[in-house]
Design an enzyme around this catalytic site. Structure first.
Site, PDB file in Angstrom:
ATOM      1  N   THR A 152       0.466  24.053   9.980  1.00 55.67           N
ATOM      2  CA  THR A 152       1.582  24.341  10.878  1.00 55.67           C
ATOM      3  C   THR A 152       2.203  23.063  11.400  1.00 55.67           C
ATOM      4  O   THR A 152       3.433  22.946  11.511  1.00 55.67           O
ATOM      5  CB  THR A 152       1.105  25.207  12.055  1.00 55.67           C
ATOM      6  OG1 THR A 152       0.550  26.419  11.550  1.00 55.67           O
ATOM      7  CG2 THR A 152       2.240  25.530  13.005  1.00 55.67           C
ATOM      8  N   ASP A 166     -11.724  25.833  14.003  1.00 56.24           N
ATOM      9  CA  ASP A 166     -12.738  25.019  13.329  1.00 56.24           C
ATOM     10  C   ASP A 166     -12.878  23.622  13.929  1.00 56.24           C
ATOM     11  O   ASP A 166     -13.796  22.893  13.552  1.00 56.24           O
ATOM     12  CB  ASP A 166     -12.404  24.873  11.841  1.00 56.24           C
ATOM     13  CG  ASP A 166     -12.484  26.185  11.091  1.00 56.24           C
ATOM     14  OD1 ASP A 166     -13.033  27.154  11.662  1.00 56.24           O
ATOM     15  OD2 ASP A 166     -12.007  26.254   9.944  1.00 56.24           O
TER      16      ASP A 166
END
Length: 554
Positions: free
Chosen positions: A251, A279
Site C-alpha cells: 500500500t 506481521d
C-alpha cells in the site's frame, strides 16, 4: 534536474581498462575522456561499492532521484528528508498554524516542532561514531501550507485487517476536525479501487465516535485495485488536497506512486501514509500498530493449546500464527507465554527427520514432559513442504504468493511419525489467524494509533508527503522509498532469538553455514538503499545505519 551516475566496472575489468589506457598514453595515442556530459556527475570512488549494490539489489531506481532529498551536516550528519510541496510549487503560500490559538494547547511549552529537529536512525553509538542518518521529526509546525477551510481530505484503508484500523480512522477525522477545524473529510470505500469505483462517504467526528471499540475497518478494504492514473484523476476531479493512506508495504508503494503522479501534474496535494502490518515487517519503524494487540490475542490461542496438550496423554498443541515473511508475532507470543516448547519462523530454517531434527525433538520432549506446545508462523517451512507437495505459483490480489498450510502439514507429519513408532499421542491444531486480525486494538495500540494519526495530520498540513512512524521512540516522517525497499525480519543472530531458544530449550536446527548465511542476509537486508545522489560521506553514514540495524534488538 536529476543527476546521471555512471557505475564503474568490476575491479578486474577496471584494472584491464586502466592498463590499456596507460599503454595508449605512452604510445602517443589520444587518451579517451570519460563520457561525462553536463547532465552527468562523477561520484567519489569510495561510494562505488554502495552504488553497485544499489544497482544490483535495491528497489530504488535512478528515476526516483528527483524525489530523494539528502542533506549533510557536521560530523557525518545525514538527513534523509521527505518531499515537500515547495519542492515543485515554489510559490506555495504558508499560513499561521491554527493550533496557536487552540485553547487545549495554549499551556504547552514549545508545542511547535523546530524545523531543524530530526530523529536518528542509530541510537547506540561509540565514542568516535559519525552522527549517521536522521529523519525529520514529526509534529506540528508554526506555519502550514493549507488553510482550514480549503482542506478537502480523504482516508482509505487497504490490504488485510489489523487491530487499530478503526482507531486510526477515528483519530484522523477527529484530529483534522478538532485541531485544524477541517470539515470536509471523506472516506474511500473498499481500498484503492474505491477511488474510481465507489462514491465517497462524508465522515464527521460524530459518525466515527465509537468505531475504535470495533474490529475491522468501517471503510472496508481490499487487496490490489491500484491504478495510479485513475486514482489521481479522481483526486484531481474531486478537488482532494490531502490523502491519508493506511496500509502495508504494498500500500505504501502505491502511495509513493500516487505522490509521484501528483507531483508530475503539479497538484497541491499532500500524501500521508500510515504503515499497517500485523506481521510487524515494515522497515525502519520500531513497530506497526496492532502488533501488541495481536501478540496479546495470540496468548489466548497458545493458552488453549497448552490446556489441550496437558489434558491428554502425550498431547501436542499446535498453533499457527501470522507471519508470511517475518516471525515477530510467533516469537513475541512465545516469549510472553512461557508455555511453548518449540517456535518455528520463516527466518530460521529447520528440518524434520534425522539426528537433531524436529520429529526427534518432539519425541524426546513428550517422553520428558508428556505434553508439548508448538507455535509456527504461517511462512515457516515452505521450502520443506514444497518437496512433498507441488508448490503453487498462484498469488493473491496484492501479489503475495499463496502459502501452503504449514500447520496442517506438520500435523499430518507428526501423526505419521508417531504412528510408525506405534506410540500413542494426541495433537490439536489451532489456527486463530482471522480471530486475531478481527479484534479491536488494546489500550496501548489505541494510544499509538492516536499519535500516528496526529503526526500524519501535522505533516500533511505542513505540506510534507511521507510515511509516518516511530523511530527509536520518536515519531518521524520517513521517505516512502525507505519503508518499501526492504522488509523487517527477525534476526536469528540477535540476542532476542537467543532468549527464545533459551526459553523453549529447542534446538536451533542451524548449521554453521545457515548461521553465516543468516548474518550475511541480515547485513544486506538492513543496508539502506543508497540514494543515487549520495557522495562518500552519505555512503558512510548509510553504511553505519545498516550496521546499527543489523546489531540492534526490537
Amino acid at each position: 534536474m536529476a543527476s546521471h551516475i555512471i557505475l564503474p566496472p568490476d575491479d578486474e575489468q577496471q584494472r584491464r581498462e586502466d592498463e590499456e589506457q596507460d599503454g595508449g598514453a605512452a604510445g602517443g595515442g589520444e587518451q579517451q575522456q570519460p563520457p561525462f556530459s553536463a547532465m552527468c556527475v562523477r561520484i567519489s570512488r569510495d561510494s562505488y561499492p554502495n552504488l553497485r549494490a544499489l544497482r544490483n539489489a535495491s528497489n530504488v531506481s535512478l528515476a526516483d532521484a528527483a524525489h530523494v532529498k539528502i542533506s549533510e551536516g557536521d560530523f557525518g550528519y545525514v538527513l534523509d528528508d521527505v518531499p515537500h510541496l515547495a519542492d515543485y510549487l515554489p510559490d506555495v503560500p504558508t499560513y499561521p498554524n491554527p493550533l496557536q490559538d487552540h485553547p487545549a494547547y495554549s499551556t504547552v511549552k514549545q508545542y511547535f516542532v523546530n524545523e531543524d529537529d530530526t530523529v536518528p536512525q542509530k541510537v547506540v553509538v561509540q565514542k568516535n561514531s559519525r552522527r549517521g542518518v536522521h529523519f525529520r521529526r514529526a509534529g506540528p509546525r508554526q506555519r502550514v501550507n493549507f488553510e482550514s477551510d480549503e482542506v478537502k481530505a480523504c482516508i482509505v484503508t487497504c490490504g488485510g485487517l489489523c487491530p487499530g484500523l478503526n482507531t486510526v480512522i477515528r483519530e484522523l477525522v477527529c484530529g483534522l476536525s478538532h485541531m485544524y477545524n477541517v470539515n470536509k473529510i471523506y472516506g474511500i470505500q473498499n481500498g484503492y479501487k474505491g477511488f474510481y469505483s465507489s462514491n465517497y462517504v462524508a465522515i464527521t467526528p460524530k459518525t466515527v465516535n465509537d468505531i475504535h471499540k470495533r474490529g475491522g475497518t468501517v471503510l472496508g478494504t481490499s487487496r490490489g485495485g491500484h491504478d495510479t492514473k485513475k486514482i489521481v484523476d479522481n483526486i484531481q476531479d474531486r478537488g482532494i488536497n490531502q490523502v491519508y493512506i493506511i496500509g502495508g508495504d504494498g500500500t505504501q508503494k502505491g502511495a509513493y506512486e500516487i505522490y509521484k503522479e501528483i507531483r508530475k501534474r503539479g497538484l497541491k496535494v499532500a500524501v500521508a501514509g500510515v504503515p499497517k502490518t500485523i506481521d510487524n515487517d515494515i522497515a525502519i519503524i520500531d513497530k506497526s500498530f496492532g502488533f501488541d494487540s495481536a501478540v496479546e490475542e495470540a496468548q489466548r490461542a497458545i493458552n488453549s493449546a497448552h490446556v489441550e496438550a496437558c489434558s491428554a496423554e502425550n498431547g501436542i498443541g499446535l498453533v499457527k500464527l501470522m507471519g508470511r515473511y517475518s516471525g515477530f508475532i510467533a516469537m513475541y507470543a512465545t516469549l510472553a507465554s512461557r508455555d511453548v516448547d518449540c517456535c518455528l519462523i520463516p527466518e530460521s530454517p529447520f528440518y524434520m527427520d534425522g539426528e537433531g531434527g524436529l520429529l526427534q525433538y518432539v519425541e524426546r520432549r513428550l517422553k520428558e514432559n508428556k505434553h508439548m506446545v508448538i507455535v509456527v508462523a504461517e511462512g515457516a517451512g515452505q521450502d520443506i513442504i514444497a518437496k512433498s507437495i507441488p508448490a503453487s505459483d498462484q498469488q493473491d490480489a496484492s501479489g503475495n504468493k499463496l502459502l501452503l498450510d504449514i500447520g496442517l502439514w506438520l500435523t499430518h507429519k507428526i501423526k505419521d511419525h508417531f504412528k510408525s513408532k506405534k506410540m500413542e499421542m494426541t495433537i490439536k491444531y489451532i489456527d486463530p489467524t482471522y480471530m486475531i486480525r478481527a479484534i479491536p486494538s488494546n489500550a496501548a495500540d489505541n494510544v499509538y494509533c492516536t499519535l500516528l494519526a496526529h503526526s500524519a495530520i501535522h505533516g500533511a498540513m505542513a505540506g510534507y508527503s511521507s510515511t509516518v512512524g516511530m523511530v527509536n521512540g520518536r515519531h518521524a516522517y520517513i521517505p516512502f522509498y525507505r519503508v518499501t525497499s526492504t522488509r523487517n525480519k527477525v534476526k536469528i543472530t540477535d540476542r532476542m532469538w537467543a532468549r527464545l531458544l533459551s526459553s523453549t530449550n529447542q534446538p536451533s536446527f542451524l548449521s554453521q553455514k545457515d548461521i553465516d548465511e543468516a548474518r550475511e542476509a541480515d547485513r544486506l537486508a538492513n543496508k539502506p538503499p543508497l540514494p543515487s545522489v549520495a557522495n562518500h560521506n552519505v555512503a558512510n553514514a548509510f553504511d553505519q545505519s545498516a550496521s546499527a540495524s543489523s546489531n540492534c534488538e526490537i
